[in-house]
Scaffold this motif. Structure first.
Motif, PDB file in Angstrom:
ATOM      1  N   LEU A   1      23.665 -11.542  45.416  1.00 42.90           N
ATOM      2  CA  LEU A   1      24.635 -11.163  46.444  1.00 42.90           C
ATOM      3  C   LEU A   1      23.991 -10.371  47.573  1.00 42.90           C
ATOM      4  O   LEU A   1      24.341 -10.555  48.745  1.00 42.90           O
TER       5      LEU A   1
ATOM      6  N   THR B   1      23.801 -11.798  51.351  1.00 43.13           N
ATOM      7  CA  THR B   1      24.320 -11.016  52.471  1.00 43.13           C
ATOM      8  C   THR B   1      23.250 -10.858  53.550  1.00 43.13           C
ATOM      9  O   THR B   1      23.523 -11.040  54.735  1.00 43.13           O
TER      10      THR B   1
ATOM     11  N   TRP C   1      28.849 -16.005  48.237  1.00 45.79           N
ATOM     12  CA  TRP C   1      30.021 -15.185  47.938  1.00 45.79           C
ATOM     13  C   TRP C   1      31.173 -16.072  47.479  1.00 45.79           C
ATOM     14  O   TRP C   1      31.922 -15.719  46.562  1.00 45.79           O
TER      15      TRP C   1
END
Length: 95
Positions: free
Chosen positions: A22, A26, A34
């Motif tokens: 994650l 990002t 996600w």
């Protein structure tokens, strides 16, 4: 053999790997990752009868809220995956 299975089920390694995934997603601006996690959380919640936002919501105690959370996770998952993997089509559909 049961020792290995028991040990793996208690391992924190999958959580550490998921957190790293994650963070990387990002940083790389990969929204679809996600979306996959939201899909996982929605399916897991439906299977266990528990959803989580700020607190755990049990399907037996609050069925409407449980399904609202579950459907929201599914919609967010679909939109995140679709929008990131097919941006031109998403712009046509979503405006």
């Amino acid at each position: 053999m049961s020792y290995i299975v028991d040990r793996m089920s208690r391992s924190k390694l999958p959580t550490v790997v998921a957190l790293a995934a994650l963070l990387i997603a990002t940083w790389m601006d990969w929204q679809w990752v996600w979306g996959v996690f939201f899909l996982y959380w929605a399916v897991l919640g439906i299977m266990t009868g528990q959803a989580f936002v700020v607190r755990t919501v049990d399907q037996d105690e609050s069925p409407l809220l449980f399904w609202l959370i579950s459907v929201t996770w599914l919609v967010v998952a679909a939109l995140s995956i679709f929008y990131d993997l097919f941006p031109e089509t998403a712009r046509l559909w979503l405006g």
